[in-house]
Design a protein around this motif. Structure first.
Motif, mmCIF file in Angstrom:
data_model
loop_
_atom_site.group_PDB
_atom_site.id
_atom_site.type_symbol
_atom_site.label_atom_id
_atom_site.label_comp_id
_atom_site.label_asym_id
_atom_site.label_seq_id
_atom_site.Cartn_x
_atom_site.Cartn_y
_atom_site.Cartn_z
ATOM 1 N N TRP A 303 6.900 11.522 3.908
ATOM 2 C CA TRP A 303 7.657 11.701 5.138
ATOM 3 C C TRP A 303 8.795 10.695 5.232
ATOM 4 O O TRP A 303 8.739 9.620 4.627
ATOM 5 C CB TRP A 303 6.730 11.558 6.358
ATOM 6 C CG TRP A 303 5.684 12.630 6.439
ATOM 7 C CD1 TRP A 303 5.632 13.798 5.725
ATOM 8 C CD2 TRP A 303 4.511 12.614 7.251
ATOM 9 N NE1 TRP A 303 4.523 14.526 6.062
ATOM 10 C CE2 TRP A 303 3.809 13.834 7.002
ATOM 11 C CE3 TRP A 303 3.979 11.731 8.184
ATOM 12 C CZ2 TRP A 303 2.617 14.165 7.642
ATOM 13 C CZ3 TRP A 303 2.793 12.052 8.817
ATOM 14 C CH2 TRP A 303 2.119 13.252 8.559
ATOM 15 N N ASP A 304 9.794 11.048 5.999
ATOM 16 C CA ASP A 304 10.937 10.167 6.221
ATOM 17 C C ASP A 304 10.692 9.365 7.499
ATOM 18 O O ASP A 304 10.729 9.910 8.599
ATOM 19 C CB ASP A 304 12.214 11.002 6.352
ATOM 20 C CG ASP A 304 13.472 10.141 6.396
ATOM 21 O OD1 ASP A 304 13.366 8.957 6.773
ATOM 22 O OD2 ASP A 304 14.555 10.654 6.070
ATOM 23 N N ASP A 306 12.342 6.724 9.513
ATOM 24 C CA ASP A 306 13.569 5.956 9.755
ATOM 25 C C ASP A 306 14.316 5.672 8.453
ATOM 26 O O ASP A 306 14.777 4.554 8.198
ATOM 27 C CB ASP A 306 13.253 4.637 10.473
ATOM 28 C CG ASP A 306 12.661 4.867 11.850
ATOM 29 O OD1 ASP A 306 13.072 5.840 12.513
ATOM 30 O OD2 ASP A 306 11.776 4.084 12.256
ATOM 31 N N GLY A 307 14.437 6.701 7.621
ATOM 32 C CA GLY A 307 15.173 6.573 6.377
ATOM 33 C C GLY A 307 14.370 6.031 5.219
ATOM 34 O O GLY A 307 14.908 5.915 4.107
ATOM 35 N N ALA A 309 11.287 6.712 2.708
ATOM 36 C CA ALA A 309 10.344 7.716 2.218
ATOM 37 C C ALA A 309 8.955 7.092 2.161
ATOM 38 O O ALA A 309 8.720 6.145 1.411
ATOM 39 C CB ALA A 309 10.762 8.217 0.848
ATOM 40 N N THR A 310 8.032 7.624 2.968
ATOM 41 C CA THR A 310 6.704 7.027 3.121
ATOM 42 C C THR A 310 5.637 8.101 2.940
ATOM 43 O O THR A 310 5.658 9.118 3.634
ATOM 44 C CB THR A 310 6.551 6.390 4.512
ATOM 45 O OG1 THR A 310 7.567 5.400 4.689
ATOM 46 C CG2 THR A 310 5.179 5.748 4.679
ATOM 47 N N LYS A 336 10.305 12.084 -2.903
ATOM 48 C CA LYS A 336 11.072 11.910 -1.669
ATOM 49 C C LYS A 336 10.567 12.909 -0.650
ATOM 50 O O LYS A 336 9.789 13.820 -0.975
ATOM 51 C CB LYS A 336 12.565 12.118 -1.924
ATOM 52 C CG LYS A 336 12.905 13.505 -2.452
ATOM 53 C CD LYS A 336 14.400 13.635 -2.752
ATOM 54 C CE LYS A 336 14.727 15.021 -3.302
ATOM 55 N NZ LYS A 336 16.169 15.166 -3.600
ATOM 56 N N ALA A 337 10.967 12.751 0.586
ATOM 57 C CA ALA A 337 10.556 13.676 1.630
ATOM 58 C C ALA A 337 11.079 15.071 1.316
ATOM 59 O O ALA A 337 12.231 15.247 0.921
ATOM 60 C CB ALA A 337 11.083 13.202 2.984
ATOM 61 N N ASP A 343 7.386 20.504 3.315
ATOM 62 C CA ASP A 343 6.317 19.519 3.145
ATOM 63 C C ASP A 343 4.982 20.022 3.665
ATOM 64 O O ASP A 343 3.926 19.583 3.198
ATOM 65 C CB ASP A 343 6.692 18.212 3.857
ATOM 66 C CG ASP A 343 5.673 17.119 3.624
ATOM 67 O OD1 ASP A 343 5.599 16.604 2.497
ATOM 68 O OD2 ASP A 343 4.914 16.817 4.560
#
Length: 593
Positions: A303-304, A306-307, A309-310, A336-337, A343
């Motif tokens: 997931w994105d 706040d910029g 990729a987590t 990446k998201a 997703d």
């Protein structure tokens, strides 16, 4: 396969009537034994075909990814950390990551090998054991990793344990096979012996196997958690208590243990246990039967934040709460998201399994794709294990886009022992018309819930609503055409359950307006935890409930109704999405048989 090299002419070795060993005046050739015939023992019966691996013969080893001593911990601060550093660290901690045997349970996870005693070696003899590819496994001797062997060890014979260090992720990069080579050197001569082995593939469980442990989410009671008491605000998920109470009753009736996974302070509302991981197993032959390890496949979500990729933070909970002795976790996360709603397809709810049937002794994976697709690396890892070839259906027309939204495996008295329960929008519309004809057009769906939306039967039978519901039916027809062709099932074997669909205007995609009755959790092959539909009533009876109970009962399946309207339905999922199950796979045919 054995080779000898020396400075003697071949004619000297092969003189008529002169034994080869006498001509050498040295020890017998090196001899490495693995469980090639897959009976759990190391005997002369394993000699033939050691240097090749086939589906019918060849030694097997486990990916040793569990945590038998529970040494891998998850710090509270890690659970909501942005980025993927935490996730890489969690995945890197397992029994195969260190250079020791982590107790007796870990020793049992190693594949056995042995080197026959070589009596006539000199005191300067030595040996080596090498593995190719070198990073996929390691060898232990007397609880220590080892590559070299002394003359004393070789004279006495050596027991080895082989530890697998990974799974197959991309067959183009590694197909799961390793070559173990024993080389013995003495007085300028050398002898080699080779054994080829394969890592056990990940095998997804199926819904006919009984649930041993049912897993579900639980709020953490921290700041901001909502206990389901009015006023309801926007509180979805909510009403956890009725969900938990009815799920516990259903699980208890089936003899399954119920375990709740508590969320984190910031992310507790991500309570989708089905969508966080997909349970699988890895097995190798053992004395008395297969030796099996659970391997949980983490969903590929990134997931994105706040910029940044987590990876989906809830996936870290399975490392904290589920990894341990005989339970490992693997992940293949997107780099990446994913764009838009793609997703959503990287989740466990989009991975289902057909039980075994003719031509497919381990069953088949079913997943959804279409205009929206799962992440390629994640999908490749799941579908490339080699023994459960996938069936692909189009789910991209659904808001969530999961395979579990429209079909579910249930038992049947037919040749294969199972069939599919199917979400049937046309049956739902027919039941609504029946209620309307009997004067119940003003009956409200969800009347006995705290929902702020309680549509009437008449409103759902308006032309626009019917058109969207029929569009869902046509998409399900297309899915069924694929599934019937793939399985050989007949349409009259399907178990049809009423589910009414509508459209999400801002996305133009469809979702279940009424709780999706197929999207439940099989507890055994005869007991099914089903979301309570809260449908319209005739003569005091919920017609959706009654119809589903009768349809399931014809197949010998009992419905256990679970209250999930606020806990998961209004959030886009059902009982299946909000739960998971670790199943008893002991009755399954070993994948190598």
């Amino acid at each position: 396969m054995r080779r000898w090299t020396a400075g003697l002419a071949a004619a000297t070795l092969l003189t008529a009537g002169t034994p080869v060993l006498a001509a050498w005046g040295a020890a017998p050739p090196a001899h490495l034994t693995a469980d090639v015939n897959r009976d759990g023992l190391l005997t002369a019966a394993d000699d033939a075909g050691r240097d090749t691996w086939t589906d019918t013969r060849g030694a097997i080893f486990l990916p040793n990814l569990d945590d038998d001593e529970r040494r891998c911990t998850v710090a509270p601060a890690d659970l909501n950390a942005p980025g993927r550093t935490v996730d890489d660290k969690l995945a890197a901690c397992n029994d195969a990551a260190d250079d020791r045997i982590n107790g007796p349970r870990d020793a049992a996870d190693l594949a056995p090998l042995k080197i026959d005693a070589l009596r006539n070696l000199s005191a300067t003899a030595s040996g080596t054991v090498t593995i190719s590819p070198a990073d996929k496994a390691r060898i232990f001797v007397a609880a220590r990793p080892i590559g070299s062997l002394t003359a004393a060890q070789l004279r006495g014979g050596v027991r080895l344990g082989l530890e697998g260090r990974d799974i197959v992720r991309d067959p183009a990069r590694w197909d799961g096979r390793i070559t173990v080579t024993l080389t013995v050197r003495d007085n300028g001569r050398s002898s080699t012996d080779v054994v080829q082995m394969r890592v056990a593939p990940l095998m997804l469980q199926n819904d006919l196997q009984p649930a041993q442990t049912v897993l579900a989410g639980r709020p953490n009671n921290g700041p901001g958690w909502w206990n389901g008491s009015p006023p309801y605000q926007d509180g979805v998920p909510g009403e956890w208590q009725p969900f938990a109470r009815t799920l516990r009753a259903a699980s208890s009736s089936a003899g399954a243990r119920l375990k709740f996974v508590t969320g984190t302070a910031e992310g507790w509302k991500d309570m989708w246990l089905q969508d966080t991981f997909e349970p699988a197993t890895a097995s190798m032959p053992g004395v008395g039967g297969p030796h099996t390890m659970r391997i949980l496949i983490r969903s590929g979500n990134v997931w994105d934040f706040d910029g940044v990729a987590t990876p989906r933070p809830a996936g870290r909970l399975i490392y904290r709460d589920l990894r341990g002795p005989d339970v490992g976790v693997v992940q293949e996360l997107a780099t990446k998201a994913s764009p838009g709603l793609d997703d959503l397809l990287n989740m466990g709810g989009n991975l289902e399994t057909l039980p075994p049937y003719d031509g497919y002794p381990q069953g088949r994976i079913v997943y959804g794709a279409g205009e929206r697709r799962p992440d390629p690396a994640y999908l490749k890892m799941v579908t490339s294990q080699g023994y459960q070839p996938p069936v692909v259906i189009d789910t991209s027309w659904l808001m969530i886009g999961h395979a579990d939204e429209t079909t579910h495996v249930i038992r049947a008295e037919n040749a294969r022992g199972w069939t599919l329960a199917v979400a049937d929008p046309r049956l739902a519309a027919q039941l609504l018309r029946d209620v309307q004809r009997r004067g119940g057009g003003n009956q409200r769906l969800f009347a006995d819930t705290n929902s702020t939306s309680k549509p009437t039967v008449d409103s759902l039978l308006a032309a626009a609503k019917l058109a969207d519901n029929e569009a869902a039916a046509q998409h399900i027809d297309e899915q069924l055409a694929i599934l019937l062709k793939a399985t050989g099932l007949r349409a009259d074997e399907l178990v049809r359950l009423p589910v009414y669909f509508d459209r999400v205007p801002e996305y133009g995609l469809l979702k279940a307006l009424t709780p999706g009755l197929v999207n439940g959790l099989s507890l055994t092959d005869r007991q099914f935890a089903v979301p309570d539909p809260h449908g319209p009533r005739l003569n005091g009876r919920d017609v959706f409930r009654q119809t589903a109970e009768r349809a399931l009962a014809r197949n010998g399946v009992r419905a256990h109704w679970v209250e999930n309207f606020f806990w998961s339905h209004l959030g886009g999922g059902e009982v299946h999405c909000a739960t998971n199950a670790l199943r008893d796979v002991s009755g399954a045919t070993p994948w190598w048989s």
